[in-house]
Scaffold this motif. Structure first.
Motif, PDB file in Angstrom:
ATOM      1  N   LEU A  72       7.288  -0.899   0.711  1.00 34.63           N
ATOM      2  CA  LEU A  72       6.991   0.386   0.076  1.00 34.63           C
ATOM      3  C   LEU A  72       6.799   0.213  -1.426  1.00 34.63           C
ATOM      4  CD1 LEU A  72       6.728   3.427   0.706  1.00 34.63           C
ATOM      5  CD2 LEU A  72       9.133   3.665   0.108  1.00 34.63           C
ATOM      6  N   ARG A  73       7.574  -0.675  -2.026  1.00 37.48           N
ATOM      7  CA  ARG A  73       7.398  -0.973  -3.454  1.00 37.48           C
ATOM      8  C   ARG A  73       6.037  -1.638  -3.710  1.00 37.48           C
ATOM      9  NH1 ARG A  73      10.647   1.523  -7.194  1.00 37.48           N
ATOM     10  NH2 ARG A  73      12.796   1.652  -6.442  1.00 37.48           N
ATOM     11  N   LYS A  74       5.621  -2.480  -2.795  1.00 36.47           N
ATOM     12  CA  LYS A  74       4.306  -3.106  -2.952  1.00 36.47           C
ATOM     13  C   LYS A  74       3.194  -2.064  -2.894  1.00 36.47           C
ATOM     14  CE  LYS A  74       5.692  -7.551  -0.931  1.00 36.47           C
ATOM     15  NZ  LYS A  74       5.474  -8.516   0.192  1.00 36.47           N
ATOM     16  N   ILE A  75       3.349  -1.087  -2.000  1.00 37.01           N
ATOM     17  CA  ILE A  75       2.362  -0.009  -1.908  1.00 37.01           C
ATOM     18  C   ILE A  75       2.341   0.803  -3.199  1.00 37.01           C
ATOM     19  CG2 ILE A  75       1.800   2.134  -0.700  1.00 37.01           C
ATOM     20  CD1 ILE A  75       2.952   0.859   1.841  1.00 37.01           C
ATOM     21  N   ALA A  76       3.533   1.074  -3.750  1.00 38.88           N
ATOM     22  CA  ALA A  76       3.604   1.809  -5.015  1.00 38.88           C
ATOM     23  C   ALA A  76       2.919   1.028  -6.134  1.00 38.88           C
ATOM     24  CB  ALA A  76       5.059   2.096  -5.367  1.00 38.88           C
ATOM     25  N   ALA A  77       3.116  -0.294  -6.148  1.00 36.37           N
ATOM     26  CA  ALA A  77       2.474  -1.118  -7.177  1.00 36.37           C
ATOM     27  C   ALA A  77       0.960  -1.112  -7.011  1.00 36.37           C
ATOM     28  CB  ALA A  77       3.013  -2.542  -7.106  1.00 36.37           C
ATOM     29  N   CYS A  78       0.496  -1.110  -5.752  1.00 35.17           N
ATOM     30  CA  CYS A  78      -0.942  -1.069  -5.516  1.00 35.17           C
ATOM     31  C   CYS A  78      -1.543   0.246  -6.006  1.00 35.17           C
ATOM     32  CB  CYS A  78      -1.215  -1.258  -4.029  1.00 35.17           C
ATOM     33  SG  CYS A  78      -2.965  -1.295  -3.590  1.00 35.17           S
ATOM     34  N   LEU A  79      -0.799   1.329  -5.850  1.00 34.85           N
ATOM     35  CA  LEU A  79      -1.255   2.640  -6.313  1.00 34.85           C
ATOM     36  C   LEU A  79      -0.995   2.867  -7.796  1.00 34.85           C
ATOM     37  CD1 LEU A  79      -0.036   4.821  -3.304  1.00 34.85           C
ATOM     38  CD2 LEU A  79      -2.375   4.105  -3.798  1.00 34.85           C
ATOM     39  N   ARG A  80      -0.371   1.878  -8.465  1.00 36.75           N
ATOM     40  CA  ARG A  80      -0.005   2.002  -9.890  1.00 36.75           C
ATOM     41  C   ARG A  80       0.878   3.221 -10.127  1.00 36.75           C
ATOM     42  NH1 ARG A  80      -4.180  -1.376  -8.283  1.00 36.75           N
ATOM     43  NH2 ARG A  80      -4.842  -2.731  -9.998  1.00 36.75           N
ATOM     44  N   TYR A  81       1.940   3.308  -9.322  1.00 36.95           N
ATOM     45  CA  TYR A  81       2.861   4.435  -9.454  1.00 36.95           C
ATOM     46  C   TYR A  81       4.252   3.913  -9.803  1.00 36.95           C
ATOM     47  CZ  TYR A  81       5.248   8.813  -8.501  1.00 36.95           C
ATOM     48  OH  TYR A  81       5.998   9.956  -8.629  1.00 36.95           O
ATOM     49  N   GLU A 128      -7.865  -2.556  -2.516  1.00 34.33           N
ATOM     50  CA  GLU A 128      -6.563  -3.222  -2.558  1.00 34.33           C
ATOM     51  C   GLU A 128      -5.615  -2.660  -1.493  1.00 34.33           C
ATOM     52  OE1 GLU A 128      -5.078  -2.836  -6.485  1.00 34.33           O
ATOM     53  OE2 GLU A 128      -6.626  -4.115  -7.400  1.00 34.33           O
ATOM     54  N   MET A 129      -5.657  -1.343  -1.280  1.00 33.35           N
ATOM     55  CA  MET A 129      -4.797  -0.728  -0.281  1.00 33.35           C
ATOM     56  C   MET A 129      -5.187  -1.170   1.126  1.00 33.35           C
ATOM     57  SD  MET A 129      -2.166   1.134  -0.980  1.00 33.35           S
ATOM     58  CE  MET A 129      -2.063   2.083   0.534  1.00 33.35           C
ATOM     59  N   ASP A 130      -6.476  -1.258   1.420  1.00 36.71           N
ATOM     60  CA  ASP A 130      -6.922  -1.702   2.734  1.00 36.71           C
ATOM     61  C   ASP A 130      -6.435  -3.126   3.021  1.00 36.71           C
ATOM     62  OD1 ASP A 130      -8.187   0.687   3.257  1.00 36.71           O
ATOM     63  OD2 ASP A 130     -10.140   0.023   2.484  1.00 36.71           O
ATOM     64  N   ALA A 131      -6.532  -3.996   2.022  1.00 36.48           N
ATOM     65  CA  ALA A 131      -6.068  -5.373   2.206  1.00 36.48           C
ATOM     66  C   ALA A 131      -4.551  -5.427   2.377  1.00 36.48           C
ATOM     67  CB  ALA A 131      -6.502  -6.227   1.012  1.00 36.48           C
ATOM     68  N   LEU A 132      -3.841  -4.615   1.593  1.00 33.88           N
ATOM     69  CA  LEU A 132      -2.381  -4.608   1.682  1.00 33.88           C
ATOM     70  C   LEU A 132      -1.907  -4.081   3.032  1.00 33.88           C
ATOM     71  CD1 LEU A 132       0.304  -5.061   0.155  1.00 33.88           C
ATOM     72  CD2 LEU A 132       0.160  -2.681  -0.603  1.00 33.88           C
TER      73      LEU A 132
END
Length: 257
Positions: A83-92, A111-115
């Motif tokens: 979940l932290r990785k997703i937040a980093a991908c969204l720059r949140y 980036e989100m699709d790859a993640l």
């Protein structure tokens, strides 16, 4: 001594009943980590002068709770890291990412699709909690993903639904002022500072403050401080559970002397 024992019991109960709806703050995982920190401190006191039958029984109960939930906590920890990785991908949140104003919605989408593809592969061999997270995130991204990317292309649009609501509430308030409609909402929001609107000068404000006797003021300040003690205790406990319990046990040892 009884009061210190009660505080330690409160810390344990708080650990097993942690709840939170804050983004990226999982109450159950935080509670397990808090309980684990408490257990380590209690085990460190075994064999010292502070050891009592009460603490020996408490350690057994805490260890049993940790053992019963260890596998689930490991799964939550793994899911939380993703979940932290997703937040980093969204720059949140945006303040933590200097490139937020430069990134585009297309770049974030790629980036989100790859993640999420990588997350789906990891979830196949991971814990059930990770599988649930992968399924939920993938479903919501396919359903709402495109509607979440406008904040990267529209300057000033917050990437947070609560902040967006706040933004539109401010705009609505400004529209009311422009239209000439009266509203006391802003006045109510100032709380105790309403006294500033009742005083026509600094001398008048000082006169209003001096109407309260010093003894009454000190009495109510003391009551307010006492009411804040439980909140301050939980604040210290959540920030440093091991250190907080260690200090309580040190005080307990001093009372035994």
């Amino acid at each position: 001594m009884i009061a210190i024992e009660a505080q330690i019991r409160t810390a344990v109960r708080d650990a097993v009943n942690r709840e939170s709806r804050k983004p990226f703050f999982w109450g159950g995982l935080k509670g397990y980590q808090q309980l684990d920190a408490i257990a380590k401190v209690l085990h460190g006191r075994v064999g010292t002068s502070a050891e009592t039958t009460y603490f020996q029984q408490l350690i057994k109960q805490v260890d049993r709770a940790l053992a019963q939930n260890r596998e689930l906590a490991d799964g939550l920890q793994e899911a939380h890291s993703w979940l932290r990785k997703i937040a980093a991908c969204l720059r949140y949140p945006p303040r933590s990412y200097p490139d937020f104003d430069k990134v585009t919605s297309q770049q974030v989408a790629q980036e989100m699709d790859a993640l999420l593809q990588n997350l789906g592969q990891q979830a196949q061999a991971g814990h059930q909690v990770l599988k649930t997270l992968s399924s939920a995130v993938d479903y919501r991204w396919n359903l709402y993903g495109q509607d979440l990317l406008h904040c990267y292309d529209i300057p000033g649009l917050p990437p947070d639904n609560l902040k967006i609501e706040s933004l539109f509430n401010r705009l609505r308030s400004h529209q009311r002022r422009i239209s000439g409609r009266k509203s006391t909402k802003e006045l109510r929001d100032f709380g105790q500072y309403q006294v500033l609107f009742l005083a026509e000068s600094q001398a008048a404000l000082l006169e209003q403050l001096q109407r309260v006797p010093q003894q009454d003021y000190r009495k109510h300040r003391q009551l307010l401080a006492q009411a804040e003690v439980p909140r301050q205790f939980f604040h210290r406990l959540h920030r440093d559970p091991a250190g907080t319990i260690q200090k309580l046990l040190d005080r307990y040892s001093q009372h035994q002397i």
